[in-house]
Each structure stands twice: as C-alpha cells, then as structure tokens.
Design an enzyme around this catalytic site. Structure first.
Site, PDB file in Angstrom:
ATOM      1  NE  ARG A 287      -3.911  -2.037   1.990  1.00  0.00           N
ATOM      2  CZ  ARG A 287      -3.844  -3.039   3.040  1.00  0.00           C
ATOM      3  NH1 ARG A 287      -2.541  -3.309   3.377  1.00  0.00           N
ATOM      4  NH2 ARG A 287      -4.401  -4.245   2.776  1.00  0.00           N
TER       5      ARG A 287
ATOM      6  CE  LYS B  39       5.271  17.165 -14.284  1.00  0.00           C
ATOM      7  NZ  LYS B  39       5.440  15.966 -14.846  1.00  0.00           N
TER       8      LYS B  39
ATOM      9  CE  LYS C 191      -0.819  13.598 -14.362  1.00  0.00           C
ATOM     10  NZ  LYS C 191      -1.621  14.019 -15.711  1.00  0.00           N
TER      11      LYS C 191
ATOM     12  CD  GLU D 254       6.576  16.454 -22.686  1.00  0.00           C
ATOM     13  OE1 GLU D 254       5.967  17.547 -22.316  1.00  0.00           O
ATOM     14  OE2 GLU D 254       6.070  15.585 -22.787  1.00  0.00           O
TER      15      GLU D 254
ATOM     16  CD  GLU E 236      -4.383  16.250 -15.681  1.00  0.00           C
ATOM     17  OE1 GLU E 236      -3.351  15.732 -15.434  1.00  0.00           O
ATOM     18  OE2 GLU E 236      -4.914  16.235 -16.621  1.00  0.00           O
TER      19      GLU E 236
ATOM     20  CG  ASN F 113      -2.877  17.517 -20.281  1.00  0.00           C
ATOM     21  OD1 ASN F 113      -1.953  16.624 -20.112  1.00  0.00           O
ATOM     22  ND2 ASN F 113      -4.161  17.209 -19.624  1.00  0.00           N
TER      23      ASN F 113
ATOM     24  CG  HIS G  73       0.515  16.286 -23.718  1.00  0.00           C
ATOM     25  ND1 HIS G  73       1.652  17.315 -23.722  1.00  0.00           N
ATOM     26  CD2 HIS G  73       1.371  15.092 -23.345  1.00  0.00           C
ATOM     27  CE1 HIS G  73       2.737  17.056 -23.454  1.00  0.00           C
ATOM     28  NE2 HIS G  73       2.652  15.674 -22.898  1.00  0.00           N
TER      29      HIS G  73
ATOM     30  NE  ARG H  89      -0.088  17.160 -12.842  1.00  0.00           N
ATOM     31  CZ  ARG H  89       0.751  16.323 -12.117  1.00  0.00           C
ATOM     32  NH1 ARG H  89       0.308  16.373 -10.857  1.00  0.00           N
ATOM     33  NH2 ARG H  89       1.668  15.398 -12.734  1.00  0.00           N
TER      34      ARG H  89
ATOM     35  CG  HIS I  15       5.276  11.624 -25.077  1.00  0.00           C
ATOM     36  ND1 HIS I  15       3.973  11.356 -24.891  1.00  0.00           N
ATOM     37  CD2 HIS I  15       5.726  12.813 -24.269  1.00  0.00           C
ATOM     38  CE1 HIS I  15       3.444  12.310 -24.262  1.00  0.00           C
ATOM     39  NE2 HIS I  15       4.554  13.250 -23.710  1.00  0.00           N
TER      40      HIS I  15
ATOM     41  CG  HIS J  42      -1.807  11.966 -25.469  1.00  0.00           C
ATOM     42  ND1 HIS J  42      -2.411  12.458 -24.482  1.00  0.00           N
ATOM     43  CD2 HIS J  42      -0.518  11.603 -25.152  1.00  0.00           C
ATOM     44  CE1 HIS J  42      -1.449  12.373 -23.414  1.00  0.00           C
ATOM     45  NE2 HIS J  42      -0.377  11.964 -23.800  1.00  0.00           N
TER      46      HIS J  42
HETATM   47  N1  LIG Z   1       4.914  10.397 -15.310  1.00  0.00           N
HETATM   48  C1  LIG Z   1       4.716  11.446 -16.072  1.00  0.00           C
HETATM   49  O1  LIG Z   1       4.387  12.410 -15.734  1.00  0.00           O
HETATM   50  C2  LIG Z   1       5.038  11.132 -17.392  1.00  0.00           C
HETATM   51  C3  LIG Z   1       5.136  12.215 -18.197  1.00  0.00           C
HETATM   52  C4  LIG Z   1       5.716  12.360 -19.629  1.00  0.00           C
HETATM   53  C5  LIG Z   1       6.130  11.125 -20.199  1.00  0.00           C
HETATM   54  N2  LIG Z   1       6.000   9.802 -19.275  1.00  0.00           N
HETATM   55  C6  LIG Z   1       6.314   8.800 -19.613  1.00  0.00           C
HETATM   56  O2  LIG Z   1       7.543   8.673 -19.920  1.00  0.00           O
HETATM   57  C7  LIG Z   1       7.675   7.507 -20.913  1.00  0.00           C
HETATM   58  C8  LIG Z   1       8.831   7.901 -21.926  1.00  0.00           C
HETATM   59  O3  LIG Z   1      10.159   8.195 -21.188  1.00  0.00           O
HETATM   60  P1  LIG Z   1      11.465   8.330 -21.910  1.00  0.00           P
HETATM   61  O4  LIG Z   1      11.419   9.206 -23.200  1.00  0.00           O
HETATM   62  O5  LIG Z   1      12.432   8.939 -20.871  1.00  0.00           O
HETATM   63  O6  LIG Z   1      11.711   6.841 -22.615  1.00  0.00           O
HETATM   64  P2  LIG Z   1      12.456   5.698 -21.873  1.00  0.00           P
HETATM   65  O7  LIG Z   1      12.360   5.752 -20.489  1.00  0.00           O
HETATM   66  O8  LIG Z   1      12.097   4.450 -22.637  1.00  0.00           O
HETATM   67  O9  LIG Z   1      13.935   5.883 -22.247  1.00  0.00           O
HETATM   68  C9  LIG Z   1      14.400   5.917 -23.638  1.00  0.00           C
HETATM   69  C10 LIG Z   1      15.575   5.061 -23.991  1.00  0.00           C
HETATM   70  O10 LIG Z   1      16.691   5.640 -23.420  1.00  0.00           O
HETATM   71  C11 LIG Z   1      17.338   4.743 -22.963  1.00  0.00           C
HETATM   72  N3  LIG Z   1      18.221   5.332 -21.911  1.00  0.00           N
HETATM   73  C12 LIG Z   1      17.616   5.801 -20.768  1.00  0.00           C
HETATM   74  N4  LIG Z   1      18.689   6.748 -20.119  1.00  0.00           N
HETATM   75  C13 LIG Z   1      19.829   6.526 -20.778  1.00  0.00           C
HETATM   76  C14 LIG Z   1      21.051   7.122 -21.075  1.00  0.00           C
HETATM   77  N5  LIG Z   1      21.423   7.951 -19.863  1.00  0.00           N
HETATM   78  N6  LIG Z   1      21.986   6.871 -21.827  1.00  0.00           N
HETATM   79  C15 LIG Z   1      21.552   6.085 -22.944  1.00  0.00           C
HETATM   80  N7  LIG Z   1      20.406   5.506 -22.892  1.00  0.00           N
HETATM   81  C16 LIG Z   1      19.502   5.621 -21.978  1.00  0.00           C
HETATM   82  C17 LIG Z   1      16.557   3.649 -22.183  1.00  0.00           C
HETATM   83  O11 LIG Z   1      16.978   2.454 -22.089  1.00  0.00           O
HETATM   84  C18 LIG Z   1      15.317   3.684 -23.341  1.00  0.00           C
HETATM   85  O12 LIG Z   1      15.644   2.759 -24.313  1.00  0.00           O
HETATM   86  C19 LIG Z   1       6.623   7.204 -21.475  1.00  0.00           C
HETATM   87  O13 LIG Z   1       6.193   5.904 -20.909  1.00  0.00           O
HETATM   88  C20 LIG Z   1       5.655   8.128 -21.120  1.00  0.00           C
HETATM   89  O14 LIG Z   1       4.255   7.698 -20.949  1.00  0.00           O
HETATM   90  C21 LIG Z   1       5.446  10.106 -18.010  1.00  0.00           C
HETATM   91 ZN   LIG Z   2       4.201  14.966 -22.293  1.00  0.00          ZN
END
Ligand SMILES: NC(=O)c1ccc[n+]([C@@H]2O[C@H](COP(=O)([O-])OP(=O)(O)OC[C@H]3O[C@@H](n4cnc5c(N)ncnc54)[C@H](O)[C@@H]3O)[C@@H](O)[C@H]2O)c1
Ligand SMILES: [Zn+2]
Length: 343
Positions: A114, A214, A136, A178, A224, A232, A235, A228, A257, A239
């Site tokens: 939990r 942010k 999130k 972003e 949100e 978006n 987005h 907040r 993304h 999306h």
């Molecule tokens: N929680 C939130 O508020 C929020 C907001 C926006 C996006 N997201 C989520 O974030 C995700 C996308 O994140 P992302 O773009 O970081 O993708 P990711 O986590 O898949 O990373 C991208 C790639 O880079 C590699 N990588 C990571 N760090 C590295 C480094 N320092 N050197 C070399 N390679 C590295 C990873 O292994 C991966 O293959 C999505 O799932 C999206 O839904 C969440």
């Molecule tokens: Zn985003």
C-alpha cells in the site's frame, strides 16, 4: 541547483547538479534499509551501480528497455522480486532510467504494501525535464497508455545532467519538446534559450526552468482538477498522433512522445508569428513539424481518448508567448482543428 516541490507533508527536493548521482546518499537515507534499484537494459549499467555502491543492503533489478515494460506482466515480476528481496514498509525503491522506469518504479512503490518510499533518478531529457516530478506513476494496458496508475510523490528527485551524455541524439531531442512546451505556456525566457540555439551548453538552465514551470503548476493542482491541465498543451492532438504513429505496438519507425507533442502544439498556438517562431525552433532542434500521418485515424483516436468528456474535449491553447487558456471544444469541431475540412 535545488527546487522544492511544496505539497505539505508530501513536499520533496529536486536536486539538479552534474555528478549528483554519486551523492544520492547525502539526500536520501540509504542505510539500515533495503534499497531496490530499478533500471532497464538500455540505461548504462554504471548508473544503477553508482546508486547500489551507496547502499548497505541493496539490489539491482533490470527490465527490458522500452515502453513495453510498462505492462502488467513486468509490473508483476518487479513486485515479485521486491517480495523475494524481503522488502517491508520501511524500504525504498529507486528508479534509475527514463520515463518508463520512473513510471513503472513509481507505481510499484505506490502499490507495494500500500505504498513505500520512492526515489527518482531520471536519466533522459524527457524524464529530467518533465516526467520525474509531479507524482504521476503508472503502466499501460495493451495499447492504452497510462491507464492504470497512482499519484505517488517521490521522496527526492536527483537530476544528474551528466547522465545525458550517453543518451542517443534522438532521445535527447525528444525530451526537449516538453521544455519548448513549458516555455510556450509559462516562461518566455526559457523559449528564448531555444531561439538562442546553444541547447547543449544551456541544458542545465533548460532543465531547471522547465522543472520550475511544472513545479509551480503541480503545487497549485496536484491531482489535475484545474490548472495542471496546462501541462497537456500539445498533448491532446499529440496523444492522437502517438496512438496512430507512436513507437508502442512494435512499429519500427514510430514517433516518440515528444515528437508527437511537438506536432500537437503547433495547431494550438493562436498567434501566427509565435507559431512561425515555434516551427523554426522545432526545426532547429530536429523535431518534426509535419506529421505525414493519416489525420482521419488521428481523429478517430481522439474521439476515443479517455480525456474526452462526452460531446466536448478540453484543449489548451497558447494565445501568446508565456500564457495559456483551456477551451472546451465540441467534438464536431475536431475535424476543423485537425485541418480535415479542407480535404
Ligand atoms: N509520469 C509522468 O508525468 C510522465 C510524463 C511524460 C511522459 N511519461 C512517460 O515517460 C515515458 C517515456 O520516457 P522516456 O522518453 O524517458 O523513455 P524511456 O524511459 O524509454 O527511455 C528512452 C530510452 O533511452 C534509454 N536510456 C535511458 N537513459 C539513458 C542514458 N542516460 N543513456 C543512454 N540510454 C538511456 C532507455 O533504456 C530507453 O531505451 C513514457 O512511458 C511516457 O508515458 C510520464
Ligand atoms: Zn508529455
């Protein structure tokens, strides 16, 4: 540099400093408790090891890289590994990786017994600029993104820009979308940094200013219910594009993304001159400005979007640099917004 997310009892520090990963123990209690370090196969193994080296009783768990790991199956294997490691309520999960590892690790921490402590060490521009703060967390169900999750704030977020040196260029650029978003909705000086054009040199400022935008918004509206929504911006259409052309679903040449967000922002900028400047910034970064995607498919996706409320949809518009407005758009006007009327 340090920012503090002010959320009453759930407040936490965001540390932004080159090399800070090696000093995590100064900002978080890693002794006398179990530390579960979550990472993926694409993140240089050294980063998780740097964290483990600071723990008395820790372990590293590595999942396959990519969005596919934000699934029920991987979520289950991580929880199982936490249980087998003997983790209790006093223990902590540390995510070391991009947004995928942050979202997955955060949700595991939110739901195990939990809810246990969570620390985020983002290593991609996207996660350092945006996803690592705000609370999130979650996973996908099939092709439906982020549909299962929780609001679960970290105890501390450690942003080490040195980790970006190994990040492939396309991922580096992806996260910057972003930051352009943050500049457009709330920080003209941040936008100016992009027009200046020395992104690598100014990356710490870019991360700092984006996180500050942010943070200010999340502090006003953690869950949100109102402001907040501004985050978006780009987005709603983004999306829709991501659902049609995103990397999820094993499309080999899918869009990331941030690339979808870049495309989604342009039609939402009302000031023509600003739209032109934004297009120039996106182009200079190497982000797309034209979709080449079937707009009818995007429309169909948007009509199914979980955020659409009945016969209208909330969209964020930018009337001028540094400000935003939420509009409720009747669904029947969506084709016009996507420029489908002209066909
Ligand atoms: N929680 C939130 O508020 C929020 C907001 C926006 C996006 N997201 C989520 O974030 C995700 C996308 O994140 P992302 O773009 O970081 O993708 P990711 O986590 O898949 O990373 C991208 C790639 O880079 C590699 N990588 C990571 N760090 C590295 C480094 N320092 N050197 C070399 N390679 C590295 C990873 O292994 C991966 O293959 C999505 O799932 C999206 O839904 C969440
Ligand atoms: Zn985003």
């Amino acid at each position: 540099m340090k920012l503090t997310m002010q959320l009453g009892k759930r407040s936490y520090d965001i540390i932004l400093k080159r090399g800070c990963l090696a000093n995590l123990h100064q900002f978080a209690n890693l002794s006398h408790r179990k530390v579960f370090v979550l990472t993926d196969t694409g993140v240089p193994a050294q980063f998780a090891q740097t964290v483990l080296d600071q723990c008395q009783d820790g372990m590293i768990y590595t999942v396959p890289q990519g969005e596919g790991s934000k699934c029920l199956k991987t979520y289950g294997t991580v929880l199982q590994a936490m249980l087998e490691f003997g983790m209790t309520r006093r223990d902590v999960v540390v995510s070391v990786g991009g947004g995928v590892i942050g979202d997955l690790g955060g949700f595991c921490a939110a739901s195990y017994m939990r809810g246990i402590d969570f620390i985020n060490c983002p290593t991609t521009t996207l996660s350092q600029i945006d996803s690592s703060i705000g609370g999130k967390t979650g996973i996908d169900l099939g092709d439906t993104k982020n549909i299962v999750g929780a609001f679960w704030q970290p105890k501390v977020v450690l942003v080490d820009p040195d980790t970006l040196e190994t990040l492939p260029r396309r991922h580096f650029v992806n996260g910057l979308a972003e930051a352009v978003k943050a500049g457009l909705i709330a920080d003209p000086e941040l936008f100016a940094l992009f027009e200046k054009g020395n992104v690598r040199e100014d990356i710490e400022q870019i991360i700092y200013r984006s996180l500050r935008v942010k943070k200010n918004i999340v502090e006003q509206d953690e869950r949100e219910a109102g402001p907040r929504k501004a985050l978006n911006f780009g987005h709603t259409i983004g999306h829709g594009i991501e659902a049609v052309k995103g990397v999820k679903g094993r499309r080999t040449n899918g869009l990331f993304h941030g690339e979808c967000v870049a495309l989604g922002m342009l039609p939402m900028i009302e000031d023509k001159a600003l739209a032109k400047r934004t297009r120039a910034v996106l182009r200079s970064l190497g982000l797309p400005t034209r979709t080449g995607v079937d707009k009818k498919k995007v429309l169909a996706q948007m009509q199914h979007d979980k955020k659409s409320q009945g016969d209208s949809i909330t969209i964020i518009k930018v009337p001028g640099l540094g400000c935003w407005r939420a509009d409720s758009l009747p669904m029947r006007e969506l084709p016009t917004l996507l420029g489908l009327d002209e066909e």
